[in-house]
Design a protein around this motif. Sequence first.
Motif, PDB file in Angstrom:
ATOM      1  N   ARG A 162     -21.821 108.973 -33.536  1.00  0.00           N
ATOM      2  CA  ARG A 162     -23.058 108.596 -32.553  1.00  0.00           C
ATOM      3  C   ARG A 162     -23.813 109.862 -32.357  1.00  0.00           C
ATOM      4  NH1 ARG A 162     -23.007 103.737 -29.728  1.00  0.00           N
ATOM      5  NH2 ARG A 162     -20.945 102.945 -29.443  1.00  0.00           N
ATOM      6  N   GLY A 163     -25.121 109.646 -32.236  1.00  0.00           N
ATOM      7  CA  GLY A 163     -25.980 110.797 -32.288  1.00  0.00           C
ATOM      8  C   GLY A 163     -26.889 110.814 -31.123  1.00  0.00           C
ATOM      9  N   ALA A 164     -28.290 111.156 -31.664  1.00  0.00           N
ATOM     10  CA  ALA A 164     -29.254 111.470 -30.548  1.00  0.00           C
ATOM     11  C   ALA A 164     -29.839 110.338 -30.096  1.00  0.00           C
ATOM     12  CB  ALA A 164     -30.498 112.372 -31.262  1.00  0.00           C
ATOM     13  N   GLU A 165     -29.740 109.178 -31.043  1.00  0.00           N
ATOM     14  CA  GLU A 165     -30.190 107.866 -30.452  1.00  0.00           C
ATOM     15  C   GLU A 165     -29.275 107.333 -29.334  1.00  0.00           C
ATOM     16  OE1 GLU A 165     -30.153 105.117 -33.652  1.00  0.00           O
ATOM     17  OE2 GLU A 165     -32.141 106.076 -34.701  1.00  0.00           O
ATOM     18  N   ASP A 166     -28.197 107.805 -29.158  1.00  0.00           N
ATOM     19  CA  ASP A 166     -27.274 107.526 -28.062  1.00  0.00           C
ATOM     20  C   ASP A 166     -27.164 108.164 -27.041  1.00  0.00           C
ATOM     21  OD1 ASP A 166     -25.627 105.241 -29.787  1.00  0.00           O
ATOM     22  OD2 ASP A 166     -25.480 106.995 -30.941  1.00  0.00           O
ATOM     23  N   GLY A 167     -27.998 109.200 -27.083  1.00  0.00           N
ATOM     24  CA  GLY A 167     -28.361 109.941 -25.610  1.00  0.00           C
ATOM     25  C   GLY A 167     -27.436 111.366 -25.748  1.00  0.00           C
ATOM     26  N   LEU A 168     -26.768 111.849 -27.066  1.00  0.00           N
ATOM     27  CA  LEU A 168     -26.117 112.959 -27.080  1.00  0.00           C
ATOM     28  C   LEU A 168     -26.885 114.132 -27.370  1.00  0.00           C
ATOM     29  CD1 LEU A 168     -24.027 110.624 -27.598  1.00  0.00           C
ATOM     30  CD2 LEU A 168     -22.993 112.029 -29.187  1.00  0.00           C
ATOM     31  N   VAL A 169     -26.424 115.219 -26.864  1.00  0.00           N
ATOM     32  CA  VAL A 169     -27.298 116.319 -26.978  1.00  0.00           C
ATOM     33  C   VAL A 169     -26.111 117.438 -27.471  1.00  0.00           C
ATOM     34  CG1 VAL A 169     -28.972 116.090 -25.360  1.00  0.00           C
ATOM     35  CG2 VAL A 169     -26.856 117.272 -24.691  1.00  0.00           C
TER      36      VAL A 169
END
Length: 290
Positions: A136-143
């Motif tokens: 999971r990464g930025a496309e999934d809303g992670l910061v």
Amino acid sequence: MRFQGRHAWGAVLIALFALPVLRPEGIPVIERPVADTFAWFGNVPLLNPHLWGSASEPEPGDTTRSEYARGLEQENAVLREEFAQRMRLEEDLAELKGALEGLTSGGLDRLPRVVVARVLRTADAAAYRRSILIDRGAEDGLVRGMAVVSGRVYVGKIEVLHERSALVKLVSDRRSRLEVAVRTTANQRLRGFVRGHGRGTVDDDLDVRFAQVPLQTRVGPDGAGRVLPGAPVFTSNADALVPAALLVGFVTEVSDRDLDGMPRIRIRPALDLGRATRVLVVLPPVGRPP
């Protein structure tokens, strides 16, 4: 006598030829024992040449059935693994919810959201680092800085963020800095900062530093104000992206050689990445910026 015998055999032959016409359905009383006898002889390998090569050369139908059976076994194994992972994920969500429900009365108006992530890599290329890679990464809303958990157990923080993946720095990494809390025998809440060793060995114990026991409860006949081995250590509330009350580990050793009220506390991390192939990324509740 010879003439009578010929007539008797003639009558028998006439009867044998006439029976199929008179009884086209057959005579089960006579035919069944005969058929069973011949069938028994046909199943004996020594008496039936057709069975001599059956042990070494299976029939095409047998090969198809064995391949079908192996396919079913593989499919069942995959389904069992998926079911086990699903049950483990349900347990993790229930544990995390139970750990965070108490925070709603302490300032949180709703529980945080979570994103399920699959672990792509469980070991860092550098021996002194402790990290995992998730899908999971930025496309999934992670910061950067979000907490990653396994159930109610704290795993680490997101350190490096990509579009579709992220590198999570584990709590056992020597560069990690996390405020934790532990209870004394006097039910006092001590806060300190945990730090991993990261020595490139299997020893991933953590040290809790700067935890100070109040002066009035340092000494007592019943051990009041002391931290005992086995006590659980939880995340504190110093980080906005790391919820409090997440389990970090358990105390294994306590010593205060300088007698200054700042004991050296060593803990064993509760992290066990072998339990599951998925982790949970904790997102802020809806309406709150990350």
